[in-house]
Design a protein around this motif. Sequence first.
Motif, short mmCIF file in Angstrom:
data_model
loop_
_atom_site.label_atom_id
_atom_site.label_comp_id
_atom_site.label_asym_id
_atom_site.label_seq_id
_atom_site.Cartn_x
_atom_site.Cartn_y
_atom_site.Cartn_z
N THR A 163 46.71 -30.33 39.29
CA THR A 163 46.12 -31.25 40.26
C THR A 163 47.23 -31.74 41.18
O THR A 163 48.13 -32.45 40.73
CB THR A 163 45.47 -32.46 39.56
N PRO A 164 47.22 -31.39 42.45
CA PRO A 164 48.30 -31.79 43.37
C PRO A 164 48.35 -33.31 43.57
O PRO A 164 47.46 -34.05 43.15
CB PRO A 164 47.93 -31.07 44.67
N GLU A 165 49.42 -33.76 44.24
CA GLU A 165 49.57 -35.17 44.56
C GLU A 165 48.40 -35.63 45.44
O GLU A 165 47.76 -34.83 46.12
CB GLU A 165 50.91 -35.40 45.27
N SER A 166 48.11 -36.92 45.40
CA SER A 166 46.92 -37.45 46.06
C SER A 166 46.89 -37.17 47.55
O SER A 166 45.83 -36.85 48.12
CB SER A 166 46.80 -38.96 45.82
N TYR A 167 48.02 -37.27 48.23
CA TYR A 167 48.06 -36.99 49.67
C TYR A 167 47.64 -35.54 49.93
O TYR A 167 46.82 -35.26 50.82
CB TYR A 167 49.47 -37.22 50.23
N ALA A 188 40.93 -31.57 37.06
CA ALA A 188 41.56 -32.89 36.97
C ALA A 188 42.32 -33.00 35.65
O ALA A 188 41.72 -33.16 34.59
CB ALA A 188 40.51 -33.99 37.08
N SER A 189 43.63 -32.90 35.71
CA SER A 189 44.45 -32.96 34.50
C SER A 189 44.62 -34.40 34.03
O SER A 189 44.38 -35.36 34.79
CB SER A 189 45.83 -32.36 34.78
N SER A 190 45.05 -34.56 32.79
CA SER A 190 45.30 -35.91 32.28
C SER A 190 46.41 -36.59 33.07
O SER A 190 46.36 -37.80 33.32
CB SER A 190 45.68 -35.84 30.79
N GLN A 191 47.40 -35.81 33.50
CA GLN A 191 48.47 -36.36 34.33
C GLN A 191 47.94 -36.83 35.68
O GLN A 191 48.45 -37.80 36.25
CB GLN A 191 49.56 -35.32 34.54
N ALA A 192 46.92 -36.17 36.18
CA ALA A 192 46.33 -36.57 37.46
C ALA A 192 45.74 -37.97 37.38
O ALA A 192 45.83 -38.76 38.33
CB ALA A 192 45.27 -35.57 37.90
N VAL A 198 44.08 -38.65 41.44
CA VAL A 198 42.67 -38.55 41.78
C VAL A 198 42.03 -39.90 42.05
O VAL A 198 40.81 -40.01 42.13
CB VAL A 198 41.88 -37.79 40.68
N SER A 199 42.85 -40.95 42.16
CA SER A 199 42.30 -42.24 42.58
C SER A 199 41.73 -42.08 43.99
O SER A 199 42.15 -41.21 44.74
CB SER A 199 43.39 -43.31 42.57
#
Length: 497
Positions: A163-167, A188-192, A198-199
Motif C-alpha cells: 500500500t503506497p504512501e497516502s499522497y 490494504a496492509s496492516s502497516q497501511a 489509508v486514512s
Amino acid sequence: MAIFSDWLKELSYETLHGDTSSQEVTEVVFDSRKAGPDTVFVCMKGANTDSHSFIPDVISKGCTAIVVEDEASALPVDISEINEDITIVKVFNTREALACISAARFGYPSKEMTVIGITGTKGKTTTAHMIKQIIEADGKSAGYIGTTGVEYCGNHIETKNTTPESYDLQKYFRDMVNAGCSYVVLEASSQAFKLNRVSAITFDYGIFTNIEPDHIGPNEHADFEEYKYYKSCIFKQSKVGIINMDADYAAELIEGSPCKMYTFSLNKTSDFMADNLHAVNSGDFVGIDFHVLGHTELDVKLDLPGKYNVYNALAAISCLTLAGIDKKAILRALRKVHVAGRTEVAFKNDNMSVLVDYAHNEMAMENLLSTLREYEPKRLVVVFGCGGNRAKDRRYGMGKAAAEFADLSILTSDNSRFEEPQDIINDIKSTLVPAGGKFVEIPDRREAIEYAMTHAEKGDMIAVIGKGHEDYQEVKGVRTHFLDSEVIEETAEKYHL
C-alpha cells in the motif's frame, strides 16, 4: 492555487504561526528535497529520521506552509523570528494529516469511485485481481493498487510497498478517475493502517480474508495483538464489511465491527457459502469446480487450483454480488482468471504442468504443495531457493516442507543478495536431507528450471516457487531481469516441449 485552510478542513489543528485562511498553496510534500515555493511540508517521524529537523531547510527553499506534531518549543526554529508569510500548524498526527491534505489536494478522488479494500495475511493479491477482472468482464473500468504495483486502463506502475504512501494513493486515485475508472481495488496492509496511509479513505466494501502471525518484529508490529488490531481497522473505515467466517478471530472481529457485515465460508453457515469442490486437471485447465449458495446461486469453474483459491474467489463473489455485478461476468472472469505469480499455470502439455507461485516460507509452501497433491501428479517436483541475508528459519522450514510434500526438490538460487547461493542451499539441505527428501542441486535458476522441464515424466506437476511475479534476481547488490514465467516459456520453445 488553493487556500491552505481548505486543505485542512477535515483536520483538527492549532495555528502556531501565520494565517491558514490567506495562505496560498499549490502542492503538499513529505520529502524535504521536493519542497519549494507555495508548498506544504508535512513533517513525519520515521524509524530512522524525524523530518521536523528539516524545517530550516524547507523554509530556505521557499516552503510557505508547514505541518508539525511537536510543540513550538521543540521545533528547530524560533517561530517568533520566522517571516510572517509562513504558516505553521500543529496536529496530533502528521501522517493522518498528510492523508487528509493529500485527499483535499487531489479533490477527494476516492469519492468518485467505488472503493474496495482488502486486508488479510494471505490472499489479498489474488482476490484483488479476481475482483478487478470480474468488474472488467462486466464492461466497467477498474484500477488496482497492491503488491504487484498499480494498474489501470493499460497503465502499469511499479511500487515499493503493498500500500503506497497516502499522497501517492490519492494521486493514483485521481489519475484513475481521469482515465475513466469507476472502481478501484486496493490491498490494504496492516502497516497501511498503522502508518495512516489509508486514512481519508472510506471503503464501500472492506474484505477480511484471514489472519495468521506475520509482520511481527522491529519496524513492523510489536506483537500479534497489535497486528490483529490494525487488520481489524478496515471495518472502521468501511460502509460494508465482508469477512471469512473460517478465519481465526472472525467472530471477535464481527462483534466489534461498526459497519454492516456479511460473511463467507466453506465450513459454516454464512451469507455466501461454497460446497461440492472438485479438483480439475484437463486440457489446458488446472483448477477447481464448486457451487456457491446463500445470497446467490452459482456453479463456478475457477481457473486456479486449490481450496485457498476458492476462499479468494468466494470473497470476490460476495463483494461483487453485493455490488450488483452481473452473474455472467463473475462466471466468465473466474473461468479464465489470471494472477501473475500466484498459482499461475505458466506452461502445460501432455507430459507436465508447470506452475509459478510466490510461496516463499514454510506455511505458504505447505499450502501450495499439499494443494497440488490433490491433483494426483505422477511426481510433484518443486524448484526453489531462499533469499539471502534473511532469517535462516525460513530455509529450514522450506527444507522440511519440501521433504514432506515433494517427490523431488531442485535446489537453486533466489535473490542470494550478499550471500553465496551454495551456503543457502546447504542450509536448506540441513533439514531436507535428514527428513529423507530427494533433491538435485543446480544453483543457476535458469538451468534449474530447464532441468525440471526437460527431465519431466508424463503426469508430472512442477512448481517453481519463491519469486512469483518478481522480475529480477538480486546478486551482490545488482538486480538483473529474471521472470520465472518467461524462463519457462523460453525453455518450452528452446527444447520444443
